[in-house]
Design an enzyme around this catalytic site. Structure first.
Site, mmCIF file in Angstrom:
data_model
loop_
_atom_site.group_PDB
_atom_site.id
_atom_site.type_symbol
_atom_site.label_atom_id
_atom_site.label_comp_id
_atom_site.label_asym_id
_atom_site.label_seq_id
_atom_site.Cartn_x
_atom_site.Cartn_y
_atom_site.Cartn_z
ATOM 1 N N GLY A 46 0.826 -1.203 0.000
ATOM 2 C CA GLY A 46 0.000 0.000 0.000
ATOM 3 C C GLY A 46 0.853 1.243 0.000
ATOM 4 O O GLY A 46 1.870 1.322 0.696
ATOM 5 N N ALA A 50 -0.548 6.136 4.655
ATOM 6 C CA ALA A 50 0.080 5.259 5.636
ATOM 7 C C ALA A 50 1.271 4.524 5.022
ATOM 8 O O ALA A 50 2.382 4.550 5.567
ATOM 9 C CB ALA A 50 -0.949 4.274 6.178
ATOM 10 N N HIS A 272 -21.148 9.020 5.040
ATOM 11 C CA HIS A 272 -20.838 10.446 5.023
ATOM 12 C C HIS A 272 -22.074 11.236 4.612
ATOM 13 O O HIS A 272 -22.732 10.895 3.641
ATOM 14 C CB HIS A 272 -19.701 10.700 4.033
ATOM 15 N N SER A 290 -16.951 17.448 0.126
ATOM 16 C CA SER A 290 -16.251 17.505 1.413
ATOM 17 C C SER A 290 -17.084 18.100 2.532
ATOM 18 O O SER A 290 -17.826 19.059 2.353
ATOM 19 C CB SER A 290 -14.985 18.336 1.262
ATOM 20 N N ARG A 336 -20.520 13.276 11.659
ATOM 21 C CA ARG A 336 -21.080 12.697 10.439
ATOM 22 C C ARG A 336 -22.240 11.742 10.678
ATOM 23 O O ARG A 336 -23.232 11.781 9.957
ATOM 24 C CB ARG A 336 -19.971 11.944 9.704
ATOM 25 N N HIS A 407 -18.514 5.792 3.084
ATOM 26 C CA HIS A 407 -17.337 6.635 2.899
ATOM 27 C C HIS A 407 -16.071 6.062 3.507
ATOM 28 O O HIS A 407 -14.990 6.152 2.938
ATOM 29 C CB HIS A 407 -17.636 7.987 3.533
ATOM 30 N N GLU A 431 -6.180 3.216 7.299
ATOM 31 C CA GLU A 431 -7.588 2.819 7.365
ATOM 32 C C GLU A 431 -7.738 1.304 7.531
ATOM 33 O O GLU A 431 -8.767 0.820 7.999
ATOM 34 C CB GLU A 431 -8.329 3.314 6.107
ATOM 35 N N ARG A 441 -15.627 8.153 12.873
ATOM 36 C CA ARG A 441 -14.423 8.973 12.707
ATOM 37 C C ARG A 441 -14.810 10.428 12.496
ATOM 38 O O ARG A 441 -15.734 10.726 11.738
ATOM 39 C CB ARG A 441 -13.624 8.481 11.505
ATOM 40 N N LEU A 447 -6.529 11.239 7.550
ATOM 41 C CA LEU A 447 -5.234 11.625 6.984
ATOM 42 C C LEU A 447 -4.216 11.732 8.106
ATOM 43 O O LEU A 447 -3.073 11.286 7.997
ATOM 44 C CB LEU A 447 -5.365 12.958 6.245
HETATM 45 C C1 LIG Z 1 -13.537 10.980 -1.264
HETATM 46 C C2 LIG Z 1 -12.844 10.888 0.053
HETATM 47 C C3 LIG Z 1 -12.458 12.042 0.720
HETATM 48 C C4 LIG Z 1 -11.810 11.976 1.941
HETATM 49 N N1 LIG Z 1 -11.451 13.134 2.568
HETATM 50 C C5 LIG Z 1 -10.785 13.067 3.748
HETATM 51 C C6 LIG Z 1 -10.355 14.255 4.409
HETATM 52 O O1 LIG Z 1 -10.588 15.375 3.941
HETATM 53 N N2 LIG Z 1 -9.682 14.142 5.561
HETATM 54 C C7 LIG Z 1 -9.393 12.924 6.118
HETATM 55 O O2 LIG Z 1 -8.748 12.888 7.151
HETATM 56 N N3 LIG Z 1 -9.773 11.793 5.503
HETATM 57 C C8 LIG Z 1 -10.469 11.826 4.340
HETATM 58 N N4 LIG Z 1 -10.865 10.663 3.727
HETATM 59 C C9 LIG Z 1 -10.417 9.367 4.273
HETATM 60 C C10 LIG Z 1 -8.964 9.130 3.903
HETATM 61 O O3 LIG Z 1 -8.713 9.628 2.624
HETATM 62 C C11 LIG Z 1 -8.585 7.662 3.898
HETATM 63 O O4 LIG Z 1 -9.059 7.043 5.036
HETATM 64 C C12 LIG Z 1 -7.082 7.511 3.890
HETATM 65 O O5 LIG Z 1 -6.531 8.264 2.854
HETATM 66 C C13 LIG Z 1 -6.662 6.077 3.764
HETATM 67 O O6 LIG Z 1 -5.275 6.013 3.603
HETATM 68 P P1 LIG Z 1 -4.500 4.642 3.629
HETATM 69 O O7 LIG Z 1 -3.069 4.971 3.469
HETATM 70 O O8 LIG Z 1 -4.889 3.884 4.838
HETATM 71 O O9 LIG Z 1 -5.047 3.807 2.400
HETATM 72 P P2 LIG Z 1 -5.246 4.166 0.845
HETATM 73 O O10 LIG Z 1 -4.879 5.540 0.513
HETATM 74 O O11 LIG Z 1 -6.598 3.670 0.494
HETATM 75 O O12 LIG Z 1 -4.173 3.271 0.127
HETATM 76 C C14 LIG Z 1 -4.310 1.894 -0.001
HETATM 77 C C15 LIG Z 1 -3.110 1.374 -0.723
HETATM 78 O O13 LIG Z 1 -3.109 -0.030 -0.646
HETATM 79 C C16 LIG Z 1 -2.912 -0.589 -1.904
HETATM 80 N N5 LIG Z 1 -3.624 -1.870 -1.928
HETATM 81 C C17 LIG Z 1 -4.881 -2.132 -1.505
HETATM 82 N N6 LIG Z 1 -5.157 -3.435 -1.661
HETATM 83 C C18 LIG Z 1 -4.060 -3.990 -2.184
HETATM 84 C C19 LIG Z 1 -3.729 -5.314 -2.561
HETATM 85 N N7 LIG Z 1 -4.574 -6.324 -2.407
HETATM 86 N N8 LIG Z 1 -2.501 -5.520 -3.095
HETATM 87 C C20 LIG Z 1 -1.617 -4.498 -3.240
HETATM 88 N N9 LIG Z 1 -1.872 -3.251 -2.879
HETATM 89 C C21 LIG Z 1 -3.082 -3.004 -2.355
HETATM 90 C C22 LIG Z 1 -3.417 0.402 -2.891
HETATM 91 O O14 LIG Z 1 -2.749 0.225 -4.116
HETATM 92 C C23 LIG Z 1 -3.040 1.705 -2.205
HETATM 93 O O15 LIG Z 1 -1.725 2.037 -2.549
HETATM 94 C C24 LIG Z 1 -11.534 10.717 2.508
HETATM 95 C C25 LIG Z 1 -11.920 9.560 1.849
HETATM 96 C C26 LIG Z 1 -12.606 9.636 0.652
HETATM 97 C C27 LIG Z 1 -13.109 8.385 0.030
#
Ligand SMILES: Cc1cc2nc3c(=O)[nH]c(=O)nc-3n(C[C@H](O)[C@H](O)[C@H](O)COP(=O)(O)OP(=O)(O)OC[C@H]3O[C@@H](n4cnc5c(N)ncnc54)[C@H](O)[C@@H]3O)c2cc1C
Ligand code: SF4
Ligand code: FES
Lengths: 643, 273
Positions: A46, A50, A272, A290, A336, A407, A431, A441, A447
């Site tokens: 990922g 994170a 959301h 947003s 929310r 969401h 996440e 949340r 983020l």
């Molecule tokens: C539209 C939208 C707006 C948002 N706005 C906000 C905001 O303003 N503020 C806030 O705090 N949060 C916001 N959130 C929530 C926040 O964006 C996410 O919770 C957060 O970015 C998740 O980050 P992450 O690093 O955990 O995972 P992600 O960014 O989802 O990354 C997942 C990674 O895992 C990889 N992956 C997944 N499955 C596999 C697999 N099987 N094999 C290989 N790779 C895999 C993907 O390629 C990706 O690189 C928003 C969410 C959405 C949907």
């Protein structure tokens, strides 16, 4: 239904006052000397906030990092889509914010279902995150004097949200991605894009690698390491329609679960309140508007049910600003879960607007009058643009129409204070873990959590694992890798050979409908039991009648989707079972049987002040529910009240 | 069969590029679609096509997409010869069928550029962009090494202007729309983003030289000065950033922004028309 207060679930929270727990962990942790670090390999799956943050930081420390994502570039991880902002307790507005207040807001916002010690650490680290991002060149919004600007998000009474127009996630992710690219250039990180993790490999009970599919060539690859970090995001796409990117999936987490990692609170999902409503059965995803829009937009419906008039024809006195009416203290800025349920309540009662009657207005006319159109454009220009693209309506002239949509998922793999799962050596960040947000949340804190986990927690706790455990040499030639790879290959082969009548997508849509109807914004026992029955038969039908065309030996998007939907079909059932077992309402989990006289969620702290963590016991056997009791020593249990 | 709940529907002829893999030769194939709702997005229209192909026993068309809201930069289609289709400031995933008319023929191709080889059907390999960023598109700051965020004030104008460049989504439409397949706008966006911020200043020279060097070695072509890239860019990145890239490049090479009158990168070789 059996539940255990389990020895499997040792949270490993250090003792002492909450302010000193993280320091005390760092004081006691084991370190790996700089010269020895290159002997250790770490897999990061990922590249969202994170994963990219963790991979960059660990590589910079000198570990050999292999980083994986299913997109063609790490920069495209779903974090890129986050719009509104990121919280930090900087108190730049001098409005009484502090680490303590961010901690309390988050515990309370999560309806007292998160682990206090983790949340406090998150609040502490929030300040470092902003410093780090600014130093990377993240162009956060600024005041005219050149200092950083903030805005307010739901569930708080202070301004602590940092933002970059309506594309905060993009800018933060690009910062982390660039830090990661620097490590790739330096040789400490190796990038494996267009790879999908299909399984986790454990040797003697310790996570030692992964099996993945090269999505370009179809080749099944094995990668060994001394630690595995899952940063694979949330599972909101189990609902088919959600604000998540199309590729978001539960596969990596689910496969790890089946190898022994307990799954925490799967039923906690966030709906959301402000998304563009569904328009037709062709719809493939939903688009978020947003939450920051609620700073300047006012939510209302007509006072008269089934009012046929256009919004401009409805005079001020005949509008019901129901959030301001019901929750005068927080008004449009309630959390929310509260805002979503209030919208559903109005629509169910016949006050909804738009052709489907399943939407409410989000009105900017007052803000535009007071601040001018240019100011509103400056804050939300790209969101208004997106709204107009999708709906063909101009939100500067008439109110937006919005409705709640899936969401975010608060549930995820269970982790301890080290962010380590019940499988030693496998850490879960962002996440994908269950940890910090309890049952709901607050906006702008995902983020924050992703970056705290990646930049500032995992580098310490993963080092501690590497330094303190004996990890015998294991390479991808180890027989476990061959076995697990063979199983993955067989699973794909099975999908390809069914050659039935229905597309993968059609199963996914049907599953999503079941989840939305019975395990969505409100739930009850009868509905959840119905859902479990329906999912079981849908899953059986899938394995008899799905049509996954093509072959496994090249790029095959149908096959990718097939594997993901197969896992959702198993996981959806666990979500329903978790929702059924949790006989209370908490945050995003609303059980109709448990509500107050004025329809607010009613928690049961006696019976349910705990994390539920599910253990996989094999095909066809019901999962076992374990519990981690939660204690609230520092932020005492209270009824949430936003009135 | 109609897929619409409201609005109008269209019947369409599609001419779609099909290619089994990088080693095979591709070809156009024609398909007919009926009852497409004008409220659908372009990619939802392709979803319908794929469902139809599956029922007919033909393999679905592979195309890249993820966020479907215009921010991840994954979607990438040439639609009737235009990168991301006819709308300005719009990615393929945000393009809606109301933009097309009944009976229209729509030709759909992958990005075409030497540096972006086709993987299958409409899917191309854009990893060259990652390698360009690896060549200097970052600030070298260690995790935990950062000073207090407000210790360096940045004027609102500089921040906004840096963000105007930083909004690039890395989609590659600039390359696809350029007849020389130049990556100048993409490179300019990153150089300009970091050059306008104090944090990016110490590595300015190395960054621009590294990134331009990598761009050249990836076989992107020279800039044509025709601004086709700006017109195609869904994120609204302006060619003025190319001017800044040129100044940065000249300054890095010759220690002066006037080195070669800023012409160094803009019009070598083929030139524009
Ligand atoms: C539209 C939208 C707006 C948002 N706005 C906000 C905001 O303003 N503020 C806030 O705090 N949060 C916001 N959130 C929530 C926040 O964006 C996410 O919770 C957060 O970015 C998740 O980050 P992450 O690093 O955990 O995972 P992600 O960014 O989802 O990354 C997942 C990674 O895992 C990889 N992956 C997944 N499955 C596999 C697999 N099987 N094999 C290989 N790779 C895999 C993907 O390629 C990706 O690189 C928003 C969410 C959405 C949907
Ligand atoms: S500059 Fe524009 S067209 Fe080029 S990659 Fe960036 S966003 Fe796409
Ligand atoms: S799919 Fe993300 S920009 Fe189009």
């Amino acid at each position: 239904m059996s539940s255990d207060s389990s020895t499997l679930l040792n949270s490993r929270v250090p003792g002492g006052p909450i302010e000193q727990k993280w320091d005390s962990f760092k004081r006691d942790q084991k370190l790996v000397a700089p010269n020895s670090r290159r002997k250790y390999e770490v897999i990061v799956v990922g590249t969202g906030l994170a994963g990219a943050a963790a991979a960059a930081s660990l590589a910079e420390m000198g570990y050999k990092v292999k980083v994986f994502c299913f997109q063609d570039s790490p920069r495209r991880a779903h974090s890129i889509a986050a719009q509104g902002g990121i919280n930090a307790a900087k108190n730049y507005h001098n409005d009484g914010d502090s680490v303590w207040r961010l901690f309390v807001d988050t515990v309370k916002g999560g309806d007292f279902r998160a682990r206090e010690a983790n949340v406090y650490r998150l609040a502490q680290l929030s300040e470092n995150i902003i410093d780090q991002c600014v130093a990377q060149g993240v162009p956060f919004a600024r005041e005219y004097g050149g200092t950083l600007a903030n805005r307010t998000f739901g569930g708080t009474q202070v301004s602590r949200t940092f933002y970059a127009r309506g594309q905060t996630g993009q800018q933060l992710l690009i910062g982390a991605y660039q830090a990661l690219m620097r490590q790739v250039a330096g040789g400490n990180a190796t990038l494996y894009a267009r790879r999908e993790m299909l399984d986790l490999v454990t040797v003697d009970g310790v996570a030692r690698g992964i099996v993945c599919r090269n999505l370009t060539t179809g080749k099944i690859e094995s990668h060994a390491a001394h630690a595995v970090l899952l940063c694979t995001g949330g599972y909101g796409n189990v609902f088919y329609l959600s604000t998540n990117a199309k590729g978001c999936n539960v596969t990596a987490a689910w496969r790890a679960h089946k190898r022994g990692a307990l799954f925490g609170n799967p039923c906690y999902t966030q709906i959301h309140p402000t998304c563009i409503p569904v328009t037709g059965d062709h719809q493939s995803k939903l688009t978020l508007m947003s939450e920051s829009l609620r700073n300047d937009g006012r939510v209302w419906v007509p006072k008269q049910a089934n009012d046929p008039r256009t919004p401009s024809q409805i005079p001020e006195g005949e509008r019901d600003y129901y959030l301001e009416r019901r929750y005068p203290a927080y008004g449009n800025m309630v959390p929310r879960d509260v805002a979503s349920r209030a919208a559903k309540e109005r629509c169910d009662a016949g006050y909804g607007v738009g052709s489907s009657k399943l939407s409410v207005y989000l009105d900017f006319s007052r803000a535009i009058k007071e601040q001018g159109e240019a100011a509103i454009r400056g804050k939300y220009g790209n969101l208004f643009h997106m709204y107009q693209k999708i709906t063909d309506e101009n939100p500067y002239q008439s109110p937006m129409r919005i409705y709640p949509a899936v969401h975010y998922t608060m549930g995820g793999l269970w982790v301890d204070y080290h962010l380590e799962s019940t499988i030693p050596g496998m850490f879960v960040l962002g996440e994908a873990n269950f940890s910090d947000h309890g049952a709901n949340r607050l906006g702008a804190s995902a983020l924050m959590q992703g970056l705290a986990d990646g930049y500032f927690i995992a580098p310490y706790t993963v080092s501690n694992h590497l330094a303190s455990r004996k990890l015998p040499e294991v390479t991808d030639a180890h027989p476990r890798f061959r076995e697990v790879a063979e199983e993955a290959r067989m699973r794909l082969q099975r999908l390809l050979s069914i050659d039935g009548k229905r597309s993968v997508d059609s199963y996914h849509r049907e599953l999503g409908q079941i989840m939305w109807n019975y395990c969505g914004m409100s739930r009850n026992a009868a509905g959840l039991n119905t859902a479990i029955g329906k999912i079981t038969s849908l899953r059986e039908d899938f394995w008899r009648n799905v049509n996954v065309p093509g072959v496994g030996e090249n790029l095959n998007q149908s096959l990718e989707l097939g594997g993901r939907v197969a896992d959702f079909l198993e996981f959806g059932e666990l979500m329903c079972r978790d929702a059924l077992a949790r006989e209370e309402s908490a945050g995003g989990h609303f059980r109709e049987e448990h509500q107050t006289a004025d329809n607010e969620a009613k928690r049961d702290d006696e019976k349910f002040a705990h994390v539920a963590a599910w253990e996989y016991l094999g095909e066809g056997t019901q999962e076992k529910r374990h519990v981690e009791p939660l204690t609230f020593e520092f932020c005492p249990l209270q009824v949430r009240n936003y009135k | 069969m109609s897929h619409s709940t409201t609005g109008k529907t269209l019947n369409l002829k599609l001419r779609v590029w099909r290619q089994k893999d990088n080693a095979s030769r591709g070809e156009f194939r024609d398909y007919a679609l009926v009852g497409i709702s004008t409220e659908m997005s372009f990619l939802e229209m392709l979803d319908i096509l794929n469902e139809q192909l599956l029922q007919q026993g033909e393999e679905p068309v592979n195309f890249d997409h993820d966020c479907r809201e215009g921010i991840c930069g994954t979607c990438s289609l040439m639609i009737n010869g235009q990168a991301h289709g006819p709308d300005n400031g719009t990615t393929t995933c945000q393009l809606h069928m109301r933009r097309f008319h009944d009976g229209q023929m729509i030709t759909i191709e992958p990005w075409r550029a030497k540096a972006f080889p086709v993987i299958r059907d409409l899917v191309v390999d854009r990893s060259a962009f990652d390698r360009i960023i690896q060549a200097g598109g970052y600030v070298s700051v260690r995790t935990g090494q950062a000073p207090e965020a407000n210790s360096v004030p940045i004027s609102k104008n500089d921040q906004e202007s840096a963000l105007d460049a930083a909004v690039c989504i890395g989609c590659g439409a600039c390359v696809a729309s350029c007849k020389n397949a130049s990556a100048m706008l993409f490179v300019a966006a990153k150089v300009s983003h970091l050059a306008q911020l104090p944090q990016g200043a110490p590595e300015r020279a190395a960054r621009v030289l590294g990134m331009v060097g990598q761009m050249d070695s990836e076989e992107f072509g020279n800039c044509t000065n025709t601004s086709e890239c700006e017109a195609a860019c869904p994120a609204g990145v302006s060619v003025t950033h190319i001017a800044r890239l040129n100044r940065e490049y000249a300054k890095a090479l010759y220690g002066s922004p006037l080195g070669l009158k800023g012409e160094l990168l803009t019009s070598s070789g083929t030139g524009g028309d």
